[in-house]
Design an enzyme around this catalytic site. Structure first.
Site, mmCIF file in Angstrom:
data_model
loop_
_atom_site.group_PDB
_atom_site.id
_atom_site.type_symbol
_atom_site.label_atom_id
_atom_site.label_comp_id
_atom_site.label_asym_id
_atom_site.label_seq_id
_atom_site.Cartn_x
_atom_site.Cartn_y
_atom_site.Cartn_z
ATOM 1 N N GLU A 111 -5.654 1.856 -1.329
ATOM 2 C CA GLU A 111 -6.513 1.035 -0.541
ATOM 3 C C GLU A 111 -7.141 -0.062 -1.322
ATOM 4 O OE1 GLU A 111 -7.302 0.903 2.661
ATOM 5 O OE2 GLU A 111 -8.942 -0.581 2.104
ATOM 6 N N TRP A 112 -6.457 -0.969 -1.994
ATOM 7 C CA TRP A 112 -6.510 -2.305 -2.479
ATOM 8 C C TRP A 112 -7.806 -2.104 -3.548
ATOM 9 C CZ3 TRP A 112 -2.777 -4.959 -0.941
ATOM 10 C CH2 TRP A 112 -2.407 -4.937 0.352
ATOM 11 N N ASN A 120 -1.770 -10.942 8.469
ATOM 12 C CA ASN A 120 -2.604 -9.882 8.562
ATOM 13 C C ASN A 120 -4.039 -10.337 7.947
ATOM 14 O OD1 ASN A 120 -3.531 -6.797 8.896
ATOM 15 N ND2 ASN A 120 -4.199 -7.319 6.787
ATOM 16 N N GLU A 121 -5.025 -10.465 8.633
ATOM 17 C CA GLU A 121 -6.406 -10.734 8.346
ATOM 18 C C GLU A 121 -6.646 -11.819 7.201
ATOM 19 O OE1 GLU A 121 -8.233 -7.177 6.882
ATOM 20 O OE2 GLU A 121 -7.919 -6.119 8.509
ATOM 21 N N ASN A 149 -7.995 -6.372 14.223
ATOM 22 C CA ASN A 149 -8.270 -5.159 13.248
ATOM 23 C C ASN A 149 -9.939 -5.011 13.506
ATOM 24 O OD1 ASN A 149 -5.581 -5.332 12.838
ATOM 25 N ND2 ASN A 149 -5.923 -6.067 10.564
ATOM 26 N N ARG A 157 3.709 -0.205 13.009
ATOM 27 C CA ARG A 157 3.345 -1.681 12.497
ATOM 28 C C ARG A 157 3.375 -1.375 11.002
ATOM 29 N NH1 ARG A 157 -1.979 -4.243 10.996
ATOM 30 N NH2 ARG A 157 -1.347 -6.123 10.292
ATOM 31 N N GLU A 165 -5.213 -2.744 14.105
ATOM 32 C CA GLU A 165 -6.100 -1.503 13.042
ATOM 33 C C GLU A 165 -7.177 -1.129 13.671
ATOM 34 O OE1 GLU A 165 -6.311 -2.970 9.054
ATOM 35 O OE2 GLU A 165 -4.217 -3.815 8.809
ATOM 36 N N GLN A 172 0.739 -1.257 -0.019
ATOM 37 C CA GLN A 172 0.090 0.031 0.106
ATOM 38 C C GLN A 172 0.834 1.242 -0.028
ATOM 39 O OE1 GLN A 172 -2.569 -1.698 3.371
ATOM 40 N NE2 GLN A 172 -4.052 -0.408 2.181
ATOM 41 N N TRP A 212 -5.128 2.799 11.743
ATOM 42 C CA TRP A 212 -4.999 2.661 10.452
ATOM 43 C C TRP A 212 -5.375 3.772 9.831
ATOM 44 C CZ3 TRP A 212 -2.510 -0.858 7.762
ATOM 45 C CH2 TRP A 212 -2.531 -0.763 6.200
ATOM 46 N N HIS A 225 1.250 -9.333 4.549
ATOM 47 C CA HIS A 225 0.049 -8.517 4.431
ATOM 48 C C HIS A 225 -0.377 -8.495 2.821
ATOM 49 C CE1 HIS A 225 -2.231 -4.875 6.461
ATOM 50 N NE2 HIS A 225 -2.716 -5.059 5.320
ATOM 51 N N TYR A 238 -13.285 -2.440 12.690
ATOM 52 C CA TYR A 238 -13.805 -1.169 11.566
ATOM 53 C C TYR A 238 -15.063 -0.957 11.996
ATOM 54 C CZ TYR A 238 -9.366 -1.012 9.350
ATOM 55 O OH TYR A 238 -7.889 -0.770 9.201
#
Ligand code: PNW
Length: 450
Positions: A412-413, A160-161, A287, A71, A358, A14, A405, A115, A289
């Site tokens: 952003e992907w 990560n995730e 993480n 991180r 995150e 990213q 984050w 990640h 949101y």
């Protein structure tokens, strides 16, 4: 909160750019971005925030922000261009310089090994996470990193995730490798869990010291009504979300409700694999949101917010309260859901330290002026960190750190550069870093907590 880690988080693909420099190989994301229709505006991480060249500027901004932890993730194809074989010295040298600079500035490095930027060769020639051989490949890569950086890095995150890689990469197919299946998410996830466990064992066998964990993502699920059915639906939804990748590393196996509902599509761990997995984390990463309601039957009045996919397995309906404020993702802003989720984690996994690896807010920022005056993100950070503080002070949850984050606007992907989560604006013209209002708001939050 003396030893609390206040940090920000980023990921290699990213922010780094420099995708063809220093002997870096291609990752699945480099390739995915080139397939028309996959990423908004056909954006890619070729330049990102150019942190491959500008990392010293990033560290300077962190110093100004007052964080004591950072991180970031290591790009696997920078270390092993094809995912196998010898370590690439130029890749090691880049992270050496970054780590040294962080330590010189009193910032604790918190390093994620994976990640999402899988070396493309491992995908194309070896079927990526669907091939059990990747457990060995990942372990070798992890060992290279422990050996190279373990003298200075004492906080490690394997994955990560993995939920996103499994579900979005192999279930809905909106992430690479873009596969659509109702069974492959479970096998990809299975191999990530085993890769985590083997890497953690290697880490502990090395004499370097430090801690290792996993960063699992989870939204909160509040029962839509007080009925036992809705309570069970919410519980089930959390077990399919956080439990999928946390139960195995704590207890050695998947949640029972997954075993019952997914049946033969959920692979089994052997007895020795269970033993290897059990207790393979020194801490749990989270993480987080957003929050949704969960119910056992379709909600009558609440605005339906999708069914969360793979819903046939979970039998859960998700909905949102129309009164909830939403951000630009759009994700619901529900600070009390964060507090409840931290309590859910503490109750299910007693004795585990939790790091919020995150948490952050996507804001609509059509221009520079709007970006620098990101009032919604300021409020989000105050309200969410306050909810966490209540979980710590009043509920006794053992939270050891919080990573916002993200440090700066980045790739952003699938949304490309159109969705912004940064505390710092990165000018699209010259990549100049300019602190937003939320940068100063977060600095105040950190100062006031010390
Ligand atoms: C996380 N979902 O991604 C990632 O760890 C970050 O790299 C990313 O920038 C951040 O959250 C903000 O999106 C997610 O669809 C992507 O549920 C998608 C989902 C969740 C998290």
């Amino acid at each position: 909160m003396k030893h609390f880690l206040w940090g920000t988080a980023t990921a290699a693909y990213q922010i780094e750019g420099g995708v063809s420099e220093g002997g870096r190989g291609w990752s699945v994301w480099d390739a995915f971005c080139r397939i028309p229709g996959r990423v908004k505006g056909m954006a890619d991480g070729d330049v990102g925030c150019d942190s491959f060249h500008r990392f010293a500027e990033d560290v300077k901004m962190m110093k100004l922000l007052g964080v004591n932890a950072y991180r970031f993730s290591i790009s696997w194809p920078r270390i092993q261009p094809t995912g196998r074989g010898e370590a690439n010295p130029a890749g090691i040298a880049y992270y050496d310089r970054l780590i040294d600079l962080l330590l010189e500035n009193g910032i604790t490095p918190f390093v994620t090994l994976y990640h999402w930027d899988l070396p493309l060769d491992l995908q194309m020639a070896h079927d990526g996470w669907l091939n059990p051989e990747i457990v060995r490949d990942f372990s070798r890569y992890a060992k290279i990193c422990f050996d190279a950086f373990g003298d200075r890095v004492k906080h490690w995150i394997t994955f990560n995730e993995p939920w996103c890689v499994a579900r979005l990469g192999h279930g809905s197919g909106c992430f690479p490798p873009g596969r659509v299946s109702d069974s492959e998410p479970y096998s990809a996830g299975h191999h990530m869990l085993l890769a985590h466990a083997h890497a953690a064992r290697l880490f502990r066998e090395g004499s370097g010291g430090g801690v290792i964990g996993i960063a699992n993502n989870c939204d909160f699920r509040e029962p839509l009504t007080d009925s036992p059915e809705d309570r069970e639906a919410a519980q089930r939804s959390l077990e399919f979300f956080y439990g999928w990748f946390t139960d195995p590393v704590v207890f050695g196996d998947y949640p029972r409700c997954m075993r019952e509902r997914v049946g033969s599509r959920l692979p089994e761990f052997t007895t020795s694999e269970q033993a290897l997995l059990k207790g393979s984390c020194d801490f749990l990463g989270l993480n987080h949101y957003t929050t949704l309601y969960a119910s056992a039957t379709p909600p009558a009045e609440q605005s339906a917010d999708g069914n969360g996919g793979m819903n046939a397995d979970q039998e859960v309906y998700l909905s949102a309260d129309p009164a909830w404020e939403q951000n630009d993702m759009p994700w619901n802003i529900v600070p009390w859901g964060f507090r409840k989720l931290l309590n859910w984690i503490a109750a299910r996994y007693p004795g585990y330290a939790v790091y919020v690896t995150e948490n952050g807010c996507t804001c609509a920022e059509p221009d520079a002026a709007a970006a620098l005056n990101d009032e919604q993100r300021c409020r989000f950070l105050r309200d969410y960190t306050a909810a966490m503080q209540t979980a710590i002070d009043e509920d006794g949850v053992d939270v050891r750190g919080y990573f916002c984050w993200t440090l700066m606007d980045n790739f952003e992907w699938v949304h490309g550069y159109g969705k912004r989560l940064g505390l710092i604006r990165v000018s699209p013209d010259n990549l100049e870093r300019v602190p937003k209002a939320s940068f100063y708001a977060y600095r105040e939050i950190i100062r006031n907590s010390r």
